[in-house]
Design a protein around this motif. Structure first.
Motif, PDB file in Angstrom:
ATOM      1  N   ASP A   1       0.848  -1.190   0.000  1.00 32.55           N
ATOM      2  CA  ASP A   1       0.000   0.000   0.000  1.00 32.55           C
ATOM      3  C   ASP A   1       0.887   1.245   0.000  1.00 32.55           C
ATOM      4  N   PRO A   2       0.677   2.202  -0.934  1.00 36.27           N
ATOM      5  CA  PRO A   2       1.501   3.417  -0.973  1.00 36.27           C
ATOM      6  C   PRO A   2       1.494   4.177   0.348  1.00 36.27           C
ATOM      7  N   SER A   3       0.355   4.195   1.046  1.00 38.11           N
ATOM      8  CA  SER A   3       0.276   4.889   2.333  1.00 38.11           C
ATOM      9  C   SER A   3       1.214   4.244   3.338  1.00 38.11           C
ATOM     10  N   LEU A   4       1.200   2.915   3.426  1.00 33.04           N
ATOM     11  CA  LEU A   4       2.070   2.184   4.357  1.00 33.04           C
ATOM     12  C   LEU A   4       3.526   2.353   3.955  1.00 33.04           C
ATOM     13  N   LYS A   5       3.794   2.327   2.666  1.00 33.92           N
ATOM     14  CA  LYS A   5       5.169   2.473   2.170  1.00 33.92           C
ATOM     15  C   LYS A   5       5.762   3.809   2.610  1.00 33.92           C
ATOM     16  N   ASN A   6       5.014   4.896   2.404  1.00 36.83           N
ATOM     17  CA  ASN A   6       5.509   6.219   2.777  1.00 36.83           C
ATOM     18  C   ASN A   6       5.681   6.348   4.283  1.00 36.83           C
TER      19      ASN A   6
ATOM     20  N   ILE B   1      -3.927   5.605  11.883  1.00 38.63           N
ATOM     21  CA  ILE B   1      -4.347   5.695  10.475  1.00 38.63           C
ATOM     22  C   ILE B   1      -3.788   4.518   9.682  1.00 38.63           C
ATOM     23  N   MET B   2      -2.540   4.135   9.979  1.00 36.60           N
ATOM     24  CA  MET B   2      -1.943   3.004   9.281  1.00 36.60           C
ATOM     25  C   MET B   2      -2.607   1.677   9.650  1.00 36.60           C
ATOM     26  N   LEU B   3      -3.020   1.552  10.934  1.00 38.89           N
ATOM     27  CA  LEU B   3      -3.617   0.300  11.397  1.00 38.89           C
ATOM     28  C   LEU B   3      -5.039   0.120  10.870  1.00 38.89           C
ATOM     29  N   PHE B   4      -5.856   1.171  10.991  1.00 36.04           N
ATOM     30  CA  PHE B   4      -7.282   1.042  10.661  1.00 36.04           C
ATOM     31  C   PHE B   4      -7.610   1.493   9.238  1.00 36.04           C
ATOM     32  N   LYS B   5      -6.692   2.194   8.599  1.00 36.58           N
ATOM     33  CA  LYS B   5      -6.807   2.581   7.195  1.00 36.58           C
ATOM     34  C   LYS B   5      -8.140   3.262   6.842  1.00 36.58           C
ATOM     35  N   PRO B   6      -8.508   4.330   7.573  1.00 37.01           N
ATOM     36  CA  PRO B   6      -9.708   5.072   7.158  1.00 37.01           C
ATOM     37  C   PRO B   6      -9.485   5.831   5.855  1.00 37.01           C
ATOM     38  N   ILE B   7      -8.216   6.094   5.548  1.00 32.63           N
ATOM     39  CA  ILE B   7      -7.872   6.787   4.307  1.00 32.63           C
ATOM     40  C   ILE B   7      -6.611   6.159   3.734  1.00 32.63           C
ATOM     41  N   LYS B   8      -6.390   6.411   2.446  1.00 31.06           N
ATOM     42  CA  LYS B   8      -5.141   5.991   1.813  1.00 31.06           C
ATOM     43  C   LYS B   8      -4.787   7.023   0.747  1.00 31.06           C
ATOM     44  N   ILE B   9      -3.580   6.930   0.248  1.00 27.66           N
ATOM     45  CA  ILE B   9      -3.122   7.878  -0.772  1.00 27.66           C
ATOM     46  C   ILE B   9      -4.012   7.757  -2.009  1.00 27.66           C
ATOM     47  N   GLY B  10      -4.445   8.916  -2.508  1.00 27.51           N
ATOM     48  CA  GLY B  10      -5.325   8.944  -3.676  1.00 27.51           C
ATOM     49  C   GLY B  10      -6.785   9.143  -3.337  1.00 27.51           C
ATOM     50  N   ASP B  11      -7.165   8.954  -2.049  1.00 25.33           N
ATOM     51  CA  ASP B  11      -8.559   9.158  -1.646  1.00 25.33           C
ATOM     52  C   ASP B  11      -8.890  10.651  -1.595  1.00 25.33           C
ATOM     53  N   TYR B  12     -10.124  10.976  -1.969  1.00 28.89           N
ATOM     54  CA  TYR B  12     -10.609  12.355  -1.804  1.00 28.89           C
ATOM     55  C   TYR B  12     -11.409  12.386  -0.511  1.00 28.89           C
ATOM     56  N   ILE B  13     -10.954  13.201   0.448  1.00 30.46           N
ATOM     57  CA  ILE B  13     -11.579  13.210   1.763  1.00 30.46           C
ATOM     58  C   ILE B  13     -11.939  14.634   2.182  1.00 30.46           C
ATOM     59  N   GLU B  14     -12.767  14.682   3.211  1.00 32.76           N
ATOM     60  CA  GLU B  14     -13.108  15.942   3.863  1.00 32.76           C
ATOM     61  C   GLU B  14     -12.877  15.755   5.354  1.00 32.76           C
ATOM     62  N   ALA B  15     -12.028  16.605   5.958  1.00 31.00           N
ATOM     63  CA  ALA B  15     -11.695  16.474   7.373  1.00 31.00           C
ATOM     64  C   ALA B  15     -11.151  17.798   7.885  1.00 31.00           C
ATOM     65  N   GLN B  16     -11.430  18.079   9.137  1.00 30.73           N
ATOM     66  CA  GLN B  16     -10.933  19.296   9.781  1.00 30.73           C
ATOM     67  C   GLN B  16     -11.293  20.566   9.003  1.00 30.73           C
ATOM     68  N   GLY B  17     -12.442  20.555   8.365  1.00 30.63           N
ATOM     69  CA  GLY B  17     -12.870  21.720   7.602  1.00 30.63           C
ATOM     70  C   GLY B  17     -12.170  21.880   6.272  1.00 30.63           C
ATOM     71  N   GLU B  18     -11.384  20.887   5.870  1.00 34.10           N
ATOM     72  CA  GLU B  18     -10.658  20.945   4.604  1.00 34.10           C
ATOM     73  C   GLU B  18     -11.067  19.755   3.732  1.00 34.10           C
ATOM     74  N   ALA B  19     -10.862  19.908   2.424  1.00 35.62           N
ATOM     75  CA  ALA B  19     -11.169  18.822   1.491  1.00 35.62           C
ATOM     76  C   ALA B  19     -10.073  18.750   0.434  1.00 35.62           C
ATOM     77  N   GLY B  20      -9.722  17.525   0.062  1.00 37.33           N
ATOM     78  CA  GLY B  20      -8.701  17.353  -0.963  1.00 37.33           C
ATOM     79  C   GLY B  20      -8.318  15.882  -1.120  1.00 37.33           C
ATOM     80  N   THR B  21      -7.430  15.640  -2.066  1.00 38.01           N
ATOM     81  CA  THR B  21      -6.943  14.295  -2.333  1.00 38.01           C
ATOM     82  C   THR B  21      -5.728  14.010  -1.457  1.00 38.01           C
ATOM     83  N   VAL B  22      -5.716  12.846  -0.810  1.00 41.09           N
ATOM     84  CA  VAL B  22      -4.602  12.486   0.072  1.00 41.09           C
ATOM     85  C   VAL B  22      -3.345  12.318  -0.776  1.00 41.09           C
ATOM     86  N   LYS B  23      -2.361  13.154  -0.496  1.00 41.70           N
ATOM     87  CA  LYS B  23      -1.115  13.135  -1.260  1.00 41.70           C
ATOM     88  C   LYS B  23      -0.046  12.306  -0.564  1.00 41.70           C
TER      89      LYS B  23
END
Length: 270
Positions: A52-57, A114-136
């Motif tokens: 997984d790119p998220s785990l790799k980084n 985040i790594m254990l439960f994987k609510p998000i991963k790189i490439g996902d479009y999310i909205e959190a903390q009043g911000e929105a964008g693609t996980v880089k």
């Protein structure tokens, strides 16, 4: 006489610590070079194994930090600052350091969650903390998003893991919710047929689940219909824009009016 004494002391210090400092600099330069090679090789191995790119980084970032801490301790040891003394200083100032690192530790723990439960991963479009964008990128302490207008947003992992996250990319399918208002003199059956025809004729609209068209509200100046097609997540916005434009053209061609506010000017005579 005093100047001569200071010069002699400086010379003695240079003889005593000069080689150590020089050695420490050499060790630091070589150590940083070795760390880069190790991290690069680990990253390649993870990429080769299709992790997984998220785990790799996250893992390579964590490895980089751990190796640098070990290198710093080694450099301090060469200079003459023993690791045991370093630990004693940390223990003596434990409360102050704990308070100073409280936010960083929370962010580190958030990154692990985040790594254990994987609510998000790189490439996902999310909205959190009043911000929105693609996980880089998901790093040890922070997560980087890329907004639709290409701004980088950095969110601490502690706040991200302990608050609501809306992940628009986690499911393979999404429903588009559209509302169209037409005039009260419009034919309901004809309007529903036109809306359904626009949904079923679009190549991106899925047939399972089937699209839905229904009258949802008798508004103040319009009859409002909902149109709800399902699409693959990656086709959401292209389909949304296309259906909006095509439906407007189809309603115009059928002579069905979409009401809009009219400014009425009243002339008052004195």
């Amino acid at each position: 006489m005093e100047i001569t004494t200071w010069i002699n002391k400086a010379y003695d210090l240079l003889l005593e610590y000069g080689p150590k400092v020089l050695m420490a600099i050499v060790i630091w330069i070589i150590g940083i070079w070795i760390i880069k090679i190790v991290v690069k090789n680990v990253r390649k191995r993870l990429e080769k194994n299709d992790h997984d790119p998220s785990l790799k980084n996250f893992l390579t970032n964590l490895l980089d930090w751990v190796l640098k801490v070990v290198l710093i301790l080694a450099v301090l040891s060469v200079v003459g600052f023993e690791p045991t003394s370093f630990a004693a200083v940390i223990a003596a100032a434990g409360l102050a350091i704990g308070l100073a690192l409280q936010g960083s530790l929370a962010n580190f723990a958030g990154g692990v969650l985040i790594m254990l439960f994987k609510p998000i991963k790189i490439g996902d479009y999310i909205e959190a903390q009043g911000e929105a964008g693609t996980v880089k990128e998901i790093e040890i302490f922070t997560t980087k998003l890329l907004s639709p207008d290409n701004k980088e947003i950095i969110i601490p992992n502690g706040a991200l893991s302990n608050n609501n996250i809306v992940n628009y990319s986690s499911q393979p399918q999404r429903r588009i919710d559209l509302v169209f208002g037409v005039g009260y003199d419009s034919d309901i059956k004809q309007t529903k047929e036109i809306l359904m025809q626009q949904l079923t004729s679009h190549p991106n609209v899925l047939q399972d689940p089937p699209p839905v068209v229904a009258l949802t509200e008798l508004g103040d100046s319009s009859i409002n219909f909902v149109a709800r097609p399902w699409v693959k997540t990656e086709n959401y916005w292209p389909t949304y824009f296309a259906i909006m434009e095509n439906t407007k053209n189809a309603l115009d061609a059928a002579g069905i009016e979409i009401p809009y506010p009219h400014n009425v000017q009243i002339n008052k005579q004195e």
